[in-house]
Design a protein around this motif. Structure first.
Motif, short mmCIF file in Angstrom:
data_model
loop_
_atom_site.label_atom_id
_atom_site.label_comp_id
_atom_site.label_asym_id
_atom_site.label_seq_id
_atom_site.Cartn_x
_atom_site.Cartn_y
_atom_site.Cartn_z
N ALA A 365 0.83 -1.21 0.00
CA ALA A 365 0.00 0.00 0.00
C ALA A 365 0.86 1.26 0.00
CB ALA A 365 -0.93 0.00 1.21
N ALA A 366 2.04 1.18 0.62
CA ALA A 366 2.92 2.34 0.71
C ALA A 366 3.94 2.42 -0.43
CB ALA A 366 3.67 2.32 2.05
N SER A 367 3.94 1.45 -1.33
CA SER A 367 4.96 1.39 -2.39
C SER A 367 4.78 2.50 -3.43
CB SER A 367 4.92 0.02 -3.08
OG SER A 367 3.65 -0.21 -3.64
N VAL A 368 5.85 2.74 -4.18
CA VAL A 368 5.86 3.81 -5.18
C VAL A 368 6.08 3.20 -6.57
CG1 VAL A 368 6.99 5.95 -5.91
CG2 VAL A 368 6.87 5.37 -3.47
N PRO A 369 5.21 3.48 -7.54
CA PRO A 369 5.40 2.93 -8.89
C PRO A 369 6.69 3.46 -9.54
CG PRO A 369 3.19 3.86 -8.61
CD PRO A 369 3.99 4.29 -7.44
N GLU A 370 7.31 2.61 -10.34
CA GLU A 370 8.53 3.01 -11.06
C GLU A 370 8.21 3.55 -12.45
OE1 GLU A 370 11.67 0.09 -11.05
OE2 GLU A 370 11.02 -0.69 -9.10
N THR A 371 7.05 3.17 -13.00
CA THR A 371 6.63 3.66 -14.32
C THR A 371 5.16 4.06 -14.24
OG1 THR A 371 6.00 1.41 -15.02
CG2 THR A 371 8.24 2.13 -15.53
N GLU A 372 4.72 4.83 -15.23
CA GLU A 372 3.32 5.22 -15.30
C GLU A 372 2.45 3.99 -15.57
OE1 GLU A 372 1.56 8.19 -15.02
OE2 GLU A 372 3.42 8.88 -14.11
N PRO A 373 1.28 3.87 -14.94
CA PRO A 373 0.41 2.72 -15.17
C PRO A 373 0.04 2.57 -16.64
CG PRO A 373 -0.36 4.01 -13.30
CD PRO A 373 0.72 4.81 -13.96
N GLY A 374 0.08 1.34 -17.12
CA GLY A 374 -0.35 1.03 -18.47
C GLY A 374 0.66 1.24 -19.56
N LEU A 375 1.87 1.68 -19.24
CA LEU A 375 2.88 1.97 -20.27
C LEU A 375 3.74 0.77 -20.66
CD1 LEU A 375 4.24 5.53 -19.38
CD2 LEU A 375 2.53 4.88 -21.09
N GLN A 376 4.10 -0.04 -19.68
CA GLN A 376 5.05 -1.12 -19.94
C GLN A 376 4.69 -2.36 -19.13
OE1 GLN A 376 9.08 -0.18 -18.84
NE2 GLN A 376 9.99 -1.89 -19.99
N GLN A 377 4.70 -3.53 -19.79
CA GLN A 377 4.42 -4.77 -19.07
C GLN A 377 5.72 -5.38 -18.56
OE1 GLN A 377 2.91 -8.89 -20.67
NE2 GLN A 377 1.11 -7.70 -20.07
N LEU A 378 5.85 -5.44 -17.24
CA LEU A 378 6.98 -6.09 -16.59
C LEU A 378 6.41 -7.03 -15.53
CD1 LEU A 378 9.42 -3.07 -16.24
CD2 LEU A 378 9.87 -5.17 -17.53
N TYR A 379 6.86 -8.25 -15.55
CA TYR A 379 6.30 -9.31 -14.72
C TYR A 379 6.35 -8.96 -13.24
CZ TYR A 379 5.71 -14.17 -13.06
OH TYR A 379 5.27 -15.32 -12.45
N HIS A 380 5.20 -8.93 -12.58
CA HIS A 380 5.09 -8.64 -11.14
C HIS A 380 5.20 -9.97 -10.39
CE1 HIS A 380 3.88 -4.88 -12.76
NE2 HIS A 380 3.24 -4.42 -11.70
N TYR A 381 6.41 -10.46 -10.24
CA TYR A 381 6.61 -11.84 -9.78
C TYR A 381 6.17 -12.08 -8.34
CZ TYR A 381 10.99 -9.90 -7.87
OH TYR A 381 11.92 -9.15 -7.21
N LEU A 382 6.28 -11.09 -7.46
CA LEU A 382 5.78 -11.23 -6.08
C LEU A 382 4.66 -10.24 -5.78
CD1 LEU A 382 8.87 -11.87 -3.75
CD2 LEU A 382 6.91 -13.37 -4.13
#
Length: 723
Positions: A365-382
């Motif tokens: 909940a407190a995390s910060v995105p590294e890229t704008e939502p919807g721009l790049q697909q990178l596997y969210h492994y955890l």
């Protein structure tokens, strides 16, 4: 026999007898009797031994008036209990208890491990005995205090409470022998480390059964009937792979047109567990879990509890900080939220943070995105699992396991065979993970993969991989809620899930009657035995203890599942579903809606409850058609599921694989679903050959991921099957 009595200290000293060596040899003799022969002298007190007067002085064992014979299963269980104690393996310990018939009245794995460690503790010389006795008494009082708090017992009740419900006679004699041997050591004033001396004998019992290849073990394929010609051919392939040590334990189950055509189990449960893999054995399937978790999100959307285009913060207010206020549910499912590295260092810096569900949700909940939502697909492994898990719990108002039971477990009849975080009581059915070392050595030199985040590239995976079996074999990790990586299931439960998805949510007919034990025959949340404190105790005291214990056992599981007030009712029209001809996501015109009359009749006649009511649920899974604006085109993942394509590029189905080779997927056009579970983690070469054989025999297009044997040998790949 002529010799020196062990209590004749003067003679032992006069003859120059090495008392340490004598007691060690006696201990080895008993380890051989117990673990190798399965037939032992049950009365090793000092009067039943002599020491030969001639050098080298050897122990002489007398008086075999009290002996005990052990069955092979009991020998294995005793060996497993010993090694579990040596390794601190709570899963193996609880499994050994079940195998030997030792039943506990409540779930206390830490205290069980402590008690067993005391059981196999090193002996102490006589001059340290008083200190040891005092220490053991303090430990016992500490454990009883834990029981008292857990059971809410008063001082009188806790003194009468026995945490063991059933204690097999074999264990009584076994424990008597160890105590007498310990007394012998004390008499001769020597220290014996039982874990070191007895371990090779215990290992021999287990490894002697495991090292047999299929060629030397007729029971390597578990004895269940063959459903089809393709299953017969598959079993021959599994034997080939087993003979070259590519398989330790495996399950394969497949459905075609709603019917079971394969349900095979083979091999053993673990490196130190020679019991056979059965159809109901539970395997850790890593990221295969994501396909189940994604299904729950879609199920809540189907029941009106959330919308895929909704902001996550609307559902989970605490999530809407640090630039995540516009992040939507479909971004999470499509692996485009920008949170691909969130909690990425948890596996190396503090792996046990994995087991703290609430703490992980707070971190996410407190995390910060590294890229704008919807721009790049990178596997969210955890992070995928915790974000989806938070969405599931906040949208439903229920615990994640409750939603899993309501959405899939009960409608599909797969009780006891699919979990995200196992409950107490299923440990004896768990397969133990191990590594294919040959594949592990290849990882570090492999190039980066663009679809993987920086914290999950192959060189980093190589550094972590050696710890995966140890970490994910731990009981507290197996019980944890990790919706991206901690599913435990049988192949037949997983295959049934995908067989339902392939028909748009219509559960297939009951699983094959040839399967034994029947699918769904286990209680989903096992109960512990009666908790009577005393025969004369008042009923209200017992009932109070039972109620509290059940509450503690249950943890996040719910036994009474209430239907959502917003659930949609299925109608005749609900039984149409989407079949996809290709992956042109620019419009819905390429989506073919096909009515499968057989499934309609089946579902109506058998009164099946349809899991999904959306006739375009396949489009939703894959992010195509009217859902194409929610997922990036021409990428690996749709909305929570891996998109599977044939060689010509056409979209054929969906599923999810996991680290180590386990997988589950379905081919929509051909009404085909398959699941493979493995406990020897590799690149997935075994899985690839299984899929290739089955698809070839059924004339089903091979998914691109499994096309071409890229490895050079049987059961090999040159790139790992990760997602």
């Amino acid at each position: 026999m002529d010799g020196i009595r062990l209590n004749d200290s003067a003679s032992l000293e006069a003859f120059g007898v090495d008392k340490q060596r004598i007691v060690e040899e006696i201990t080895r003799a008993y380890a051989h009797q117990i673990y190798i022969d399965g037939f032992f002298n049950g009365d090793p007190h000092p009067g039943n031994f002599l020491v030969s007067k001639e050098a080298p002085h050897r122990p002489v064992l007398l008086d075999f008036g009290l002996t005990k014979k052990l069955s092979s299963p009991m020998k294995r269980a005793l060996a497993k209990m010993f090694l579990a104690s040596a390794e601190g393996d709570q899963v193996a310990l609880l499994s050994a208890f079940t195998e030997m018939g030792l039943k506990l009245r409540l779930d206390m794995p830490e205290q069980a491990m402590e008690a067993t460690s005391i059981f196999f503790r090193s002996s102490t010389p006589a001059n340290e005995a008083q200190k040891t006795v005092k220490s053991l008494a303090e430990q016992r009082n500490k454990n009883m205090k834990v029981i008292q708090e857990k059971m809410k017992l008063n001082e009188k009740e806790v003194k009468r409470f026995n945490p063991v419900d059933a204690f097999p006679g074999d264990i009584i004699i076994f424990s008597r022998v160890l105590n007498l041997l310990r007394g012998l050591s004390s008499t001769l004033n020597v220290r014996i480390v039982y874990l070191d001396i007895m371990r090779p004998f215990a290992e021999t019992v287990l490894l002697g059964n495991i090292d047999k290849a299929p060629a030397a073990s007729p029971q390597w394929i578990y004895n269940t009937p063959v459903h089809s010609d393709v299953e017969l051919k598959l079993r021959k392939l599994l034997v080939e792979l087993g003979n070259i040590d590519k398989i330790l334990g495996v399950q394969v189950c497949a459905y075609k047109d709603g019917e079971v055509i394969i349900d095979t189990a083979a091999g053993v449960l673990g490196r130190y567990d020679p019991r056979p893999v059965q159809p109901d054995s539970l395997f850790s399937v890593f990221s295969v879990t994501k396909g189940i978790t994604a299904g729950m999100v879609h199920w809540l959307a189907d029941n009106g509890k959330l919308k895929l285009e909704e902001n996550v913060a609307n559902i989970w207010p605490e999530f809407g900080v640090n630039g995540k206020d516009s992040l939507k549910v479909h971004h999470v499912l499509n692996h485009t939220s920008g949170l691909h590295n969130a909690l990425g260092n948890v596996g190396t810096e503090n792996p046990l943070l994995l087991i703290d569900w609430e703490e992980c949700l707070n971190h996410i909940a407190a995390s910060v995105p590294e890229t704008e939502p919807g721009l790049q697909q990178l596997y969210h492994y955890l992070s995928f699992g915790w974000i989806c898990g938070g969405i599931i719990e906040h949208a439903s108002g229920k615990k994640l396991q409750d939603v899993l039971e309501e959405a899939f477990i009960h409608p599909l009849g797969i009780e006891g065979e699919l979990y995200i975080g196992i409950p107490p009581g299923v440990e004896s059915r768990l397969a133990t993970l191990t590594l294919d070392r040959d594949d592990l050595e290849k990882l570090s030199g492999m190039p980066n993969r663009p679809e993987l985040p920086s914290t999950f590239q192959l060189n980093r995976i190589a550094q972590m991989a050696s710890t995966f079996p140890t970490l994910f074999n731990m009981l507290n990790v197996r019980r944890a809620i990790i919706p991206a990586a901690n599913g435990h299931c049988s192949a037949r439960a997983l295959a049934r899930y995908y067989a339902a998805l392939v028909d748009g949510g219509v559960p297939p007919p009951p699983h094959s009657s040839l399967s034994n034990p029947p699918l769904g025959s286990h209680p989903h949340i096992p109960k512990f035995s009666g908790l009577k404190l005393h025969d004369k105790q008042k009923d209200n005291e017992t009932n109070e203890g039972v109620a509290d214990t059940k509450k503690k056992q249950k943890k996040n599981y719910s036994k009474e599942l209430k239907d959502s007030s917003h659930s949609r009712k299925s109608s005749k029209d609900d039984y149409t579903y989407t079949r996809l001809a290709n992956d042109d996501s620019s419009s819905s015109s390429n989506t073919i809606i096909t009515n499968i009359s057989t499934n309609i009749n089946e579902a109506q006649n058998k009164n099946h409850r349809k899991i999904f009511s959306n006739p375009k649920i396949h489009d939703a899974f894959l992010g195509v058609g009217e859902y194409s604006n929610m997922a990036l085109p021409n990428v690996m993942f749709g909305l929570g599921f891996r998109r599977y394509k044939s060689k010509d590029g056409s979209l054929t189905g969906l599923g999810h694989s996991g680290m180590g080779g386990s997988t589950g997927f379905c081919d929509i056009e051909n009404r085909f679903a398959i699941a493979v579970t493995l406990n020897k983690m590799s690149f997935g070469g075994v899985t690839q050959q299984i899929i290739q054989l089955v698809c070839s025999e059924l004339n089903i297009p091979l998914p691109e991921e499994y096309s071409g044997l890229r490895g050079r040998g049987l059961g090999e790949r040159d790139t790992p099957l990760i997602n």
